[in-house]
Scaffold this active site. Structure first.
Site, PDB file in Angstrom:
ATOM      1  N   GLU A  37     -43.433  14.235  34.694  1.00 55.71           N
ATOM      2  CA  GLU A  37     -44.420  14.590  33.780  1.00 55.71           C
ATOM      3  C   GLU A  37     -45.571  15.560  34.778  1.00 55.71           C
ATOM      4  O   GLU A  37     -45.967  14.878  35.479  1.00 55.71           O
ATOM      5  CB  GLU A  37     -45.158  13.906  32.943  1.00 55.71           C
ATOM      6  CG  GLU A  37     -46.146  14.496  31.899  1.00 55.71           C
ATOM      7  CD  GLU A  37     -46.884  13.637  31.119  1.00 55.71           C
ATOM      8  OE1 GLU A  37     -46.949  12.394  31.498  1.00 55.71           O
ATOM      9  OE2 GLU A  37     -47.386  13.644  30.189  1.00 55.71           O
ATOM     10  N   ARG A 261     -39.231   0.160  40.101  1.00 62.54           N
ATOM     11  CA  ARG A 261     -40.217   1.072  41.181  1.00 62.54           C
ATOM     12  C   ARG A 261     -40.394   0.420  42.238  1.00 62.54           C
ATOM     13  O   ARG A 261     -40.401  -0.782  42.398  1.00 62.54           O
ATOM     14  CB  ARG A 261     -41.302   1.256  40.067  1.00 62.54           C
ATOM     15  CG  ARG A 261     -42.118   0.162  39.907  1.00 62.54           C
ATOM     16  CD  ARG A 261     -43.420   0.845  38.927  1.00 62.54           C
ATOM     17  NE  ARG A 261     -43.693   2.290  38.857  1.00 62.54           N
ATOM     18  CZ  ARG A 261     -44.001   3.029  37.722  1.00 62.54           C
ATOM     19  NH1 ARG A 261     -44.095   2.336  36.651  1.00 62.54           N
ATOM     20  NH2 ARG A 261     -44.192   4.299  37.805  1.00 62.54           N
ATOM     21  N   LYS A 271     -50.839   6.066  38.786  1.00 64.44           N
ATOM     22  CA  LYS A 271     -51.412   7.415  38.639  1.00 64.44           C
ATOM     23  C   LYS A 271     -52.778   7.518  38.182  1.00 64.44           C
ATOM     24  O   LYS A 271     -53.368   8.265  38.718  1.00 64.44           O
ATOM     25  CB  LYS A 271     -50.541   8.186  37.870  1.00 64.44           C
ATOM     26  CG  LYS A 271     -49.640   9.229  38.376  1.00 64.44           C
ATOM     27  CD  LYS A 271     -48.823  10.139  37.350  1.00 64.44           C
ATOM     28  CE  LYS A 271     -47.718  10.899  37.622  1.00 64.44           C
ATOM     29  NZ  LYS A 271     -47.088  11.592  36.901  1.00 64.44           N
TER      30      LYS A 271
END
Length: 559
Positions: A37, A261, A271
């Site tokens: 994104e 992850r 983030k």
RNA sequence: UGCCCGGUGGUGUAAUGGCAACACUACGGUUUUUGGUACCGUCAUUCUAGGUUCGAGUCCUAGCCGGGUAACCA
């Protein structure tokens, strides 16, 4: 091109791909995608995903696209799109196609209409709070929305009017009609479309309704012919929904596969928190060399080869692991050791006067650029009466384990001569400010004709020829192995390392470094790997320490 | 509390029912004009308990532990 040798172990994702090819699934084709994104900068965790998706395509003769999942205009921006493209390319990958989920908004809208017509979707007037309440909980049944049984005609009309902007944000939503008692919350009539009167960075003001991730992601994969849709573990619970949309629509069905992850010690990967560090100026931007971002690591001097080697070593599993930062450092050192030219630099200078060396004279000494790479050649550097050495390479009193200089001790100055310290000059406060030494001209080759040996070899620069530089030393941004583990009453920012950046000025470099340009990488012998920062100018050199050398002496001292 | 997914040295991975292997770290050593590099050596009752099997890290059951999950975020 193929990295797969018979001995190569396949991780579980690649195993699935290999099996599918062997079974002739998807006609033996492999199509992957990296779907960020565009709402932030890529970090080393994304590098893992990039290496996986592009790596699979390379290894199995498939293709990999770069797709921006830009379905939420609130947080997204073209600034991020460009940065992401740059980072993927820098990492060494080229996409087959650059795509945007927003390019499918028309198709997605049609598919939504199709589901409405089939009675599988409805327009709901409930507020966010009501939806939450009606959804129930883990042990609590869900209740049907009072709008769940609207007629197809009414839904069609309402949805079109949503699109036409007749309703305010949040006033209505389009929901999939699935199962309000599913044990999987994602299936309790999830939202497909929400109303957002918001400017989109690509579609502008064309739309005021935007599809949710779940309603966009799988169909985008499908449209692109993706065969293996690889994503991280937190989407495991979304897979049934992913499959439900694809199957309800009757379109090409990619297989979603989830992997764990990356977690790294001393590193924050969230983030949101990285954004906070940037916004609150706790770091100097997204590309601050302390950041785990790809651009930060690039600026720090990390090579794409090192990052790729790291991603290769950590493996792919479904286990929530915590990888040691030491492994990353190993990969960085390993590549830089082979590729970075050596240079002499003195970060904390202490003057040395060779009293028996003629005043005003200079001679050139030869130095090997890279002992690991003969083709790197040799260079020359000036030696003279006045030199600088590292302050820590002299001790007034030292044990036998210390290889540096002390009074009456002889060491080798690398690529030059044996040098013996005769006297340490001190200032009024008792600080050593200068060493008076003598050299032995007979030891020009670095060895003594009489066979006497020295334990230590020091790096040095000529005082008259040295160039000044600022050197920025970086240490982990966080003090704790797991910065996300926050103690009672503490904030995650309390874990920030106050010494993550140490700026040194007045460092003395060998003259050949004067012409180094931003991005150039060197090993400062006995010290570490450094690169020229983008802040560097011809007048003022600035170096970043990428990583230290392994220091066996420092380790033995700790004991 | 439900559901889903995991659990192999300090760390990360491998072993696809058949001798627990590789790498990192740590520690010890050899080589060395970088206390770097290179090289050698040392470090495990595969979470627990049952079961299936000639044989289980691997398959089954239960437990324990860890993670994810109840945005009109992705």
């Amino acid at each position: 091109m193929s990295e797969a040798t018979p001995e190569t172990k396949l991780d579980f994702v690649r195993q699935i791909v290999a099996d599918d090819i062997a079974n002739g699934k998807n006609n033996g084709q492999v199509q992957t995608r990296f779907p960020p994104e565009p709402n932030g900068y890529l970090h080393i965790g994304h590098a893992k995903s990039i290496c996986l998706n592009f790596g699979i395509a390379q290894q199995f003769g498939g293709k990999c696209n770069l797709r921006f999942d830009d379905t939420n205009p609130e947080k997204e921006d073209t600034e991020y799109v460009q940065a992401i493209e740059e980072d993927v390319r820098w990492l060494g990958f080229e996409w087959e196609k650059k795509l945007f989920a927003s390019d499918y908004f028309d198709q997605l809208y049609e598919w939504a209409v199709q589901l409405i017509k089939e009675g599988k979707a409805y327009v709901c007037d409930q507020t966010v709070e009501e939806v939450r309440e009606y959804r129930g909980g883990w042990n609590k049944e869900g209740k049907h929305s009072p709008y769940r049984d609207r007629s197809v005609e009414e839904n069609l009309d309402l949805f079109e009017r949503m699109k036409n902007g007749e309703f305010a944000d949040g006033e209505k939503s389009l929901r999939a009609k699935i199962d309000m008692n599913s044990s999987n919350m994602n299936l309790r009539d999830p939202a497909m479309y929400r109303i957002r009167h918001e400017h989109h960075h690509r579609t502008g003001d064309k739309w005021c309704i935007y599809p949710m991730y779940d309603f966009a992601h799988g169909q985008s994969d499908s449209l692109e012919g993706v065969t293996h849709s690889v994503c991280t573990l937190e989407f495991e619970n979304h897979r049934p929904l992913y499959d439900w949309y694809i199957e309800s629509l009757g379109i090409h069905h990619p297989q979603q596969i989830e992997f764990a992850r990356l977690n790294l010690t001393y590193t924050m990967m969230s983030k949101r928190k990285l954004l906070e560090l940037v916004n609150e100026k706790l770091v100097n931007g997204w590309d601050d060399p302390r950041m785990p971002t790809i651009c930060g690591m690039r600026r720090r001097g990390v090579t794409p080869e090192a990052l790729r080697a790291f991603c290769d070593k950590i493996g792919i599993t479904k286990f929530n692991s915590l990888t040691e930062l030491a492994l990353l450092e190993l990969c960085i050192r390993d590549h830089l050791n082979r590729t970075a030219n050596r240079a002499m630099a003195v970060l904390d200078p202490l003057k040395v006067v060779i009293t028996n060396y003629p005043e005003g004279e200079t001679e050139m000494r030869q130095a090997i650029n890279n002992p690991e790479d003969e083709s790197a050649g040799i260079r020359e550097m000036p030696f003279g009466r006045e030199l600088y050495i590292e302050r820590k390479d002299f001790m007034e009193e030292a044990s036998k384990k210390y290889f540096g200089l002390t009074v009456d001790k002889e060491v080798r100055f690398k690529n030059a001569f044996f040098v013996k310290c005769n006297e340490a000059i001190k200032d009024d406060d008792g600080n050593v400010v200068e060493l008076r030494c003598t050299y032995d001209p007979e030891t020009s080759g670095g060895k003594a004709p009489d066979g006497r040996k020295v334990k230590g070899t020091l790096t040095w620069v000529s005082a008259r020829h040295a160039v000044d530089a600022e050197v920025r030393l970086y240490n982990p941004l966080f003090n704790k192995e797991k910065p996300d583990d926050i103690e009672e009453g503490k904030d995650w920012k309390d874990g920030l390392n106050p010494e993550s950046l140490v700026t040194l000025t007045g460092c003395k470099l060998e003259p050949s470094l004067a012409k180094a340009i931003p991005g150039d990488r060197f090993q400062f012998e006995r010290t570490g790997y450094f690169c020229v920062d983008k802040d560097s100018t011809a007048d003022k050199l600035v170096f970043n320490r990428t990583v230290t050398l392994k220091d066996g002496f420092a380790k033995s001292k700790k004991k």
